[in-house]
Design a protein around this motif. Structure first.
Motif, PDB file in Angstrom:
ATOM      1  N   MET A 162       0.831  -1.204   0.000  1.00 56.59           N
ATOM      2  CA  MET A 162       0.000   0.000   0.000  1.00 56.59           C
ATOM      3  C   MET A 162       0.873   1.266   0.000  1.00 56.59           C
ATOM      4  O   MET A 162       0.439   2.328   0.439  1.00 56.59           O
ATOM      5  CB  MET A 162      -0.896  -0.013   1.244  1.00 56.59           C
ATOM      6  N   GLU A 163       2.132   1.172  -0.472  1.00 53.81           N
ATOM      7  CA  GLU A 163       3.115   2.240  -0.552  1.00 53.81           C
ATOM      8  C   GLU A 163       3.651   2.623   0.838  1.00 53.81           C
ATOM      9  O   GLU A 163       4.843   2.492   1.109  1.00 53.81           O
ATOM     10  CB  GLU A 163       2.552   3.480  -1.259  1.00 53.81           C
ATOM     11  N   ILE A 164       2.813   3.097   1.704  1.00 53.34           N
ATOM     12  CA  ILE A 164       3.274   3.482   3.042  1.00 53.34           C
ATOM     13  C   ILE A 164       3.398   2.264   3.946  1.00 53.34           C
ATOM     14  O   ILE A 164       4.314   2.175   4.761  1.00 53.34           O
ATOM     15  CB  ILE A 164       2.314   4.519   3.664  1.00 53.34           C
ATOM     16  N   TYR A 165       2.517   1.328   3.792  1.00 48.14           N
ATOM     17  CA  TYR A 165       2.530   0.117   4.624  1.00 48.14           C
ATOM     18  C   TYR A 165       2.122  -1.057   3.737  1.00 48.14           C
ATOM     19  O   TYR A 165       1.711  -0.887   2.591  1.00 48.14           O
ATOM     20  CB  TYR A 165       1.593   0.257   5.828  1.00 48.14           C
ATOM     21  N   THR A 166       2.234  -2.241   4.297  1.00 46.20           N
ATOM     22  CA  THR A 166       1.887  -3.478   3.572  1.00 46.20           C
ATOM     23  C   THR A 166       0.829  -4.251   4.336  1.00 46.20           C
ATOM     24  O   THR A 166       0.971  -4.480   5.546  1.00 46.20           O
ATOM     25  CB  THR A 166       3.131  -4.363   3.384  1.00 46.20           C
ATOM     26  N   ASN A 167      -0.211  -4.623   3.656  1.00 40.64           N
ATOM     27  CA  ASN A 167      -1.250  -5.479   4.239  1.00 40.64           C
ATOM     28  C   ASN A 167      -0.897  -6.951   4.009  1.00 40.64           C
ATOM     29  O   ASN A 167      -0.565  -7.345   2.895  1.00 40.64           O
ATOM     30  CB  ASN A 167      -2.612  -5.186   3.623  1.00 40.64           C
ATOM     31  N   LYS A 168      -0.982  -7.703   5.071  1.00 36.56           N
ATOM     32  CA  LYS A 168      -0.729  -9.141   4.980  1.00 36.56           C
ATOM     33  C   LYS A 168      -1.852  -9.894   5.683  1.00 36.56           C
ATOM     34  O   LYS A 168      -2.401  -9.414   6.677  1.00 36.56           O
ATOM     35  CB  LYS A 168       0.606  -9.510   5.632  1.00 36.56           C
ATOM     36  N   ALA A 169      -2.142 -11.053   5.147  1.00 34.70           N
ATOM     37  CA  ALA A 169      -3.185 -11.880   5.755  1.00 34.70           C
ATOM     38  C   ALA A 169      -2.956 -13.346   5.416  1.00 34.70           C
ATOM     39  O   ALA A 169      -2.290 -13.678   4.416  1.00 34.70           O
ATOM     40  CB  ALA A 169      -4.573 -11.441   5.289  1.00 34.70           C
ATOM     41  N   ASN A 170      -3.509 -14.188   6.246  1.00 32.28           N
ATOM     42  CA  ASN A 170      -3.531 -15.626   5.944  1.00 32.28           C
ATOM     43  C   ASN A 170      -4.804 -16.235   6.517  1.00 32.28           C
ATOM     44  O   ASN A 170      -5.360 -15.736   7.508  1.00 32.28           O
ATOM     45  CB  ASN A 170      -2.283 -16.332   6.473  1.00 32.28           C
ATOM     46  N   ILE A 171      -5.247 -17.283   5.878  1.00 33.22           N
ATOM     47  CA  ILE A 171      -6.487 -17.966   6.278  1.00 33.22           C
ATOM     48  C   ILE A 171      -6.205 -19.462   6.373  1.00 33.22           C
ATOM     49  O   ILE A 171      -5.582 -20.053   5.479  1.00 33.22           O
ATOM     50  CB  ILE A 171      -7.620 -17.717   5.265  1.00 33.22           C
ATOM     51  N   ASP A 172      -6.687 -20.072   7.446  1.00 31.52           N
ATOM     52  CA  ASP A 172      -6.626 -21.526   7.628  1.00 31.52           C
ATOM     53  C   ASP A 172      -8.058 -22.049   7.700  1.00 31.52           C
ATOM     54  O   ASP A 172      -8.882 -21.531   8.475  1.00 31.52           O
ATOM     55  CB  ASP A 172      -5.897 -21.896   8.920  1.00 31.52           C
TER      56      ASP A 172
END
Length: 285
Positions: A162-172
């Motif tokens: 997101m340029e300023i920050y990074t979105n991360k996610a995971n799903i189980d």
């Protein structure tokens, strides 16, 4: 007068002596009593048993009747009649075994998103699972139905700059799946290949998620749906009569995400229709 008296006396004497003669005749009669009849029956039965033992034939070449065609024919007929019922039962069981086969199947594969909206950032995940299957003939040559009961574990990853920050996610997710596949085999072509087409119903057993942004991590804010429906295509090869390998693809028609329960704004307008590809091994018994 004396002659008449003599005749009357003789007749009276004869009449009185008749019961005595009758009793003597009964005592000396040749009609046997109950005990004599029972004794005679035992004797006859013993004679019959001795005769049966004398003429018994077990079909072996050591028997004295082995060369007697009449006895051999009678014995063969007896054996055929005595085993007819068990033979019918055996054939029935074998026919059922050929018509219905049980097996276990294990699989490992990947998952991606092909028909989703706002799916930027989602990467390739993986899945692994296994379960039971049943193969049933449908009464048409080379055509069978193969339903399964499978438990699968799936893992999804997400990362977007997101340029300023990074979105991360995971799903189980742990899924209970029921594929219903109709198979056609190409045995007439001399190839041990089969193709299958059907539907796949998935029910979520458990699920969890993790979302990170700007150094903050939130748990279970990316909600997933409790059920999915998709189409299945299967291509397999029979290594032996009891072992086969296959490549299976599943295209889901429903979204992985539950839009009404998703708490993250990044996924508020996302629909992720998953496309699965897996390699499976099946053992029949």
């Amino acid at each position: 007068m004396n002659f008449k008296k003599f005749s009357l006396l003789a007749a009276l004497t004869l009449a009185l002596s008749m019961p005595v003669f009758a009793q003597d005749d009964s005592a000396g009669s040749e009609n046997p009593s109950d005990e004599e009849w029972a004794s005679a029956d035992d004797a006859n039965k013993s004679s019959d048993d001795e005769f049966a033992d004398a003429v018994s034939y077990d079909g072996s070449t050591d028997s004295e009747f082995a060369d007697d065609e009449e006895y051999a024919s009678a014995y063969a007929k007896y054996k055929a009649e005595s085993t007819k019922k068990s033979e019918i039962e055996r054939q029935r069981n074998e026919g059922f075994a050929r018509a219905v086969l049980l097996g276990v199947r294990g699989q490992i594969g990947t998952n991606t998103f092909l028909l989703g909206e706002n799916d930027d950032g989602w990467g390739m995940g993986f899945q692994i699972g296994g379960g039971l299957m049943v193969k049933m003939n449908l009464g048409i040559k080379h055509l069978s139905l193969a339903p399964e009961l499978t438990f699968n574990y799936r893992y999804y990853t997400y990362e977007k700059d997101m340029e300023i920050y990074t979105n991360k996610a995971n799903i189980d997710i742990m899924m209970f799946e029921i594929p219903m596949i109709v198979r056609y085999s190409f045995e007439d072509l001399g190839a041990d290949i089969y193709v299958g087409l059907g539907v796949n119903l998935g029910l979520k057993l458990t699920g969890s998620s993790e979302f990170s942004t700007s150094g903050e991590t939130r748990e279970n804010t990316v909600a997933t749906s409790g059920m999915e429906v998709g189409g299945v295509f299967d291509l397999g090869y029979m290594l032996t009569r009891w072992v086969s390998i296959d490549v299976r693809v599943v295209q889901c028609f429903t979204s992985l995400l539950n839009e009404t329960l998703v708490a993250e704004e990044a996924f508020s307008k996302s629909s992720l229709n998953t496309f699965y590809t897996s390699l499976g091994v099946t053992f029949m018994f």
